[in-house]
Write an enzyme that holds these catalytic residues in place. Structure first.
Site, PDB file in Angstrom:
ATOM      1  N   ALA A  71     -97.912  34.125 -38.757  1.00  0.00           N
ATOM      2  CA  ALA A  71     -98.793  33.404 -37.840  1.00  0.00           C
ATOM      3  C   ALA A  71     -98.968  34.161 -36.514  1.00  0.00           C
ATOM      4  O   ALA A  71    -100.018  34.077 -35.883  1.00  0.00           O
ATOM      5  CB  ALA A  71     -98.263  31.996 -37.581  1.00  0.00           C
ATOM      6  N   THR A  72     -97.952  34.900 -36.099  1.00  0.00           N
ATOM      7  CA  THR A  72     -98.089  35.671 -34.854  1.00  0.00           C
ATOM      8  C   THR A  72     -99.243  36.655 -34.978  1.00  0.00           C
ATOM      9  O   THR A  72    -100.117  36.730 -34.101  1.00  0.00           O
ATOM     10  CB  THR A  72     -96.775  36.423 -34.548  1.00  0.00           C
ATOM     11  OG1 THR A  72     -95.716  35.466 -34.437  1.00  0.00           O
ATOM     12  CG2 THR A  72     -96.887  37.223 -33.263  1.00  0.00           C
ATOM     13  N   ASN A 160     -94.371  22.857 -32.309  1.00  0.00           N
ATOM     14  CA  ASN A 160     -93.147  23.324 -32.955  1.00  0.00           C
ATOM     15  C   ASN A 160     -91.879  22.761 -32.320  1.00  0.00           C
ATOM     16  O   ASN A 160     -90.804  22.887 -32.889  1.00  0.00           O
ATOM     17  CB  ASN A 160     -93.093  24.855 -32.920  1.00  0.00           C
ATOM     18  CG  ASN A 160     -93.291  25.406 -31.532  1.00  0.00           C
ATOM     19  OD1 ASN A 160     -94.327  25.184 -30.907  1.00  0.00           O
ATOM     20  ND2 ASN A 160     -92.307  26.113 -31.025  1.00  0.00           N
ATOM     21  N   GLN A 188     -97.047  24.920 -38.006  1.00  0.00           N
ATOM     22  CA  GLN A 188     -96.135  23.790 -38.236  1.00  0.00           C
ATOM     23  C   GLN A 188     -96.799  22.664 -39.016  1.00  0.00           C
ATOM     24  O   GLN A 188     -96.131  21.682 -39.365  1.00  0.00           O
ATOM     25  CB  GLN A 188     -95.631  23.237 -36.892  1.00  0.00           C
ATOM     26  CG  GLN A 188     -94.786  24.198 -36.091  1.00  0.00           C
ATOM     27  CD  GLN A 188     -93.392  24.412 -36.674  1.00  0.00           C
ATOM     28  OE1 GLN A 188     -92.913  23.635 -37.499  1.00  0.00           O
ATOM     29  NE2 GLN A 188     -92.739  25.477 -36.260  1.00  0.00           N
ATOM     30  N   SER A 208     -98.325  30.313 -41.532  1.00  0.00           N
ATOM     31  CA  SER A 208     -97.167  31.188 -41.727  1.00  0.00           C
ATOM     32  C   SER A 208     -96.414  30.782 -42.989  1.00  0.00           C
ATOM     33  O   SER A 208     -96.111  29.603 -43.170  1.00  0.00           O
ATOM     34  CB  SER A 208     -96.241  31.073 -40.514  1.00  0.00           C
ATOM     35  OG  SER A 208     -95.014  31.711 -40.773  1.00  0.00           O
ATOM     36  N   HIS A 210     -93.253  31.339 -43.956  1.00  0.00           N
ATOM     37  CA  HIS A 210     -91.859  30.889 -43.892  1.00  0.00           C
ATOM     38  C   HIS A 210     -91.696  29.529 -43.222  1.00  0.00           C
ATOM     39  O   HIS A 210     -90.587  29.016 -43.122  1.00  0.00           O
ATOM     40  CB  HIS A 210     -90.975  31.956 -43.221  1.00  0.00           C
ATOM     41  CG  HIS A 210     -91.126  32.085 -41.741  1.00  0.00           C
ATOM     42  ND1 HIS A 210     -90.303  31.428 -40.856  1.00  0.00           N
ATOM     43  CD2 HIS A 210     -91.994  32.789 -40.973  1.00  0.00           C
ATOM     44  CE1 HIS A 210     -90.646  31.751 -39.607  1.00  0.00           C
ATOM     45  NE2 HIS A 210     -91.680  32.572 -39.657  1.00  0.00           N
ATOM     46  N   THR A 246    -102.039  48.176 -46.983  1.00  0.00           N
ATOM     47  CA  THR A 246    -101.825  47.760 -48.373  1.00  0.00           C
ATOM     48  C   THR A 246    -101.283  46.337 -48.406  1.00  0.00           C
ATOM     49  O   THR A 246    -100.344  46.007 -47.676  1.00  0.00           O
ATOM     50  CB  THR A 246    -100.821  48.719 -49.050  1.00  0.00           C
ATOM     51  OG1 THR A 246    -101.367  50.038 -48.974  1.00  0.00           O
ATOM     52  CG2 THR A 246    -100.582  48.335 -50.499  1.00  0.00           C
ATOM     53  N   CYS A 332     -88.295  31.148 -30.664  1.00  0.00           N
ATOM     54  CA  CYS A 332     -88.973  32.334 -30.146  1.00  0.00           C
ATOM     55  C   CYS A 332     -88.795  32.517 -28.647  1.00  0.00           C
ATOM     56  O   CYS A 332     -89.176  33.535 -28.097  1.00  0.00           O
ATOM     57  CB  CYS A 332     -90.452  32.272 -30.488  1.00  0.00           C
ATOM     58  SG  CYS A 332     -90.707  31.984 -32.232  1.00  0.00           S
TER      59      CYS A 332
HETATM   60  C1  LIG Z   1     -93.300  29.971 -36.185  1.00  0.00           C
HETATM   61  C2  LIG Z   1     -94.564  29.812 -35.428  1.00  0.00           C
HETATM   62  C3  LIG Z   1     -95.385  30.911 -35.164  1.00  0.00           C
HETATM   63  C4  LIG Z   1     -94.996  32.314 -35.556  1.00  0.00           C
HETATM   64  O1  LIG Z   1     -95.101  32.487 -36.938  1.00  0.00           O
HETATM   65  P1  LIG Z   1     -94.547  33.829 -37.633  1.00  0.00           P
HETATM   66  O2  LIG Z   1     -95.083  33.723 -39.011  1.00  0.00           O
HETATM   67  O3  LIG Z   1     -93.060  33.731 -37.548  1.00  0.00           O
HETATM   68  O4  LIG Z   1     -95.113  34.977 -36.890  1.00  0.00           O
HETATM   69  C5  LIG Z   1     -96.547  30.698 -34.485  1.00  0.00           C
HETATM   70  N1  LIG Z   1     -96.916  29.472 -34.087  1.00  0.00           N
HETATM   71  C6  LIG Z   1     -96.163  28.390 -34.333  1.00  0.00           C
HETATM   72  C7  LIG Z   1     -96.617  27.048 -33.880  1.00  0.00           C
HETATM   73  C8  LIG Z   1     -94.960  28.524 -35.011  1.00  0.00           C
HETATM   74  O5  LIG Z   1     -94.194  27.457 -35.218  1.00  0.00           O
END
Ligand SMILES: *Cc1c(COP(=O)(O)O)cnc(C)c1O
Length: 384
Positions: A71-72, A160, A188, A208, A210, A246, A332
């Site tokens: 997501a970043t 989050n 989230q 994201s 994970h 890739t 973070c």
């Molecule tokens: C975890 C999170 C991110 C970052 O996601 P990554 O996949 O770890 O880069 C961005 N925004 C929110 C709201 C998140 O909870």
């Protein structure tokens, strides 16, 4: 036993997702961009299938899905990509002054706030709106902030830290009326609450892997057709040139499978975790001196964020850490006090003495009982 109650930081990868990924590491390792032989075409088909799974889960179409590292990266691509495309487009004399202003909220994740601050340094004025005492956006204030100079609004679907769910239909309507692009960080929310790009008229959406029981290192940006976006990674023609590099086929397959699994049990999971979350709050509220952060009416079902009055946050978390994995803020912003809790009016001490619980798919009633007992004992010990 350590009860893992920090599912806003990350979720375990579902074993079924690990199984779905398995063949794509070893036997089926071909590069989906190669195209000339069958294994490569099969890899490309697996990528296309994952695009379909992601799109179906989020009310989008497959060609809208750009895979990223998370997501970043999706947020960076959305925000910088829209701004760069706006610069390239410029404006003719008939088009009026160019839209350059960016609008967002103080409660956004750093993966939105930091790219916005970067863009501000590069000539895109930024308006960050405050949030109300329960973490909600003030729609009147938002409407006033949007205008003919505004290029884009970025609002997260769900917070989050305090789990507040944004009123996206109302926000999208304001954006549409003012011709403002809407970006939504849904890291989230996706796979946890209903979310449809088609119904909500969101232009760009970040997810994201994970955070929804998929693998780490993969995410996606979904972009509505016609939204001008300049690539931010150059180096190849993959993904229509919008994101060179890739494709990590196993991770892409994992993201698709994870979203499909998440959609399959989403409602039942939300209901079950909502009950457990309410039990957790009821079990703690009796202790006295506890306040709930956020808006209980518009909250992720698996989130509870509380502030414990009159105790030292460091000592509180020291007493919790062997029994329950929780946090006092975003993973973070390591160490620094939560800006979201600060925006709610919490002092530094109060923010430190706050607990974010994030329940998840495997959370059991026993773990909730353990959490209640652990917090109870810790607070009694600190108040004694
Ligand atoms: C975890 C999170 C991110 C970052 O996601 P990554 O996949 O770890 O880069 C961005 N925004 C929110 C709201 C998140 O909870």
């Amino acid at each position: 036993m350590l009860a893992y109650l920090d599912h806003h930081a990350t979720t375990p990868c579902d074993p079924a997702v690990v199984d779905a990924m398995a063949p794509w590491w070893t036997e089926q390792f071909a590069n989906p961009a190669s195209r000339l032989y069958r294994p490569a075409l099969e890899a490309a088909a697996a990528v296309a299938m994952a695009q379909g799974q992601v799109a179906r889960a989020l009310g989008a179409s497959p060609e809208m899905v750009i895979f990223t590292s998370g997501a970043t990266e999706a947020n960076n691509l959305a925000l910088k990509g829209v701004c760069e495309a706006a610069l390239q487009a410029g404006t003719g004399p008939s088009q009026g002054p160019p839209r350059r202003r960016l609008v967002s909220l103080v409660s956004e994740h750093r993966a939105v706030l930091d790219p916005l601050a970067y863009l501000e340094r590069h000539g895109f004025p930024l308006t960050l709106l405050p949030i109300g005492p329960k973490g909600q956006v003030n729609l009147e204030q938002l409407d006033q902030a949007l205008g003919p100079d505004v290029l884009l609004l970025s609002v997260m679907a769900a917070n989050n830290e305090i789990g507040v769910v944004a009123p996206l239909p109302a926000i999208a309507a304001l954006c549409k009326a003012q011709g403002v692009l809407l970006h939504c960080d849904a890291a989230q929310a996706a796979g946890h609450i209903p979310l449809s790009m088609a119904d909500l008229e969101i232009d760009l959406l970040s997810i994201s892997g994970h955070k929804l029981y998929g693998p780490k290192g993969i995410g996606a940006l979904l972009v509505r057709p016609g939204v001008p976006l300049a690539p931010q990674l150059h180096g190849g023609n993959q993904q229509d040139g919008l994101r060179a590099g890739t494709l990590p086929v196993p991770l892409v397959v994992g993201l698709g499978a994870a979203l499909e699994h998440a959609m399959a049990d989403r409602e039942a999971r939300a209901q079950r975790l909502g009950v457990l979350r309410d039990q957790l709050w009821e079990g703690l509220a009796g202790l006295g001196g506890l306040e709930r952060n956020g808006d209980p009416q518009a909250c992720l079902p698996h989130n509870l964020n509380i502030t414990v009055a009159g105790v030292d946050g460091t000592q509180l978390h020291q007493r919790l850490r062997r029994q329950i994995a929780v946090s006092s803020g975003s993973a973070c912003s390591q160490g620094s006090p939560s800006p979201v809790l600060a925006a709610l009016g919490r002092t530094r001490q109060e923010a430190a003495a706050s607990i974010r619980f994030g329940l998840g798919r495997a959370t059991s009633a026993e773990e909730i009982a353990l959490a209640i007992a652990t917090v109870r004992e810790a607070i009694h010990g600190l108040r004694a």
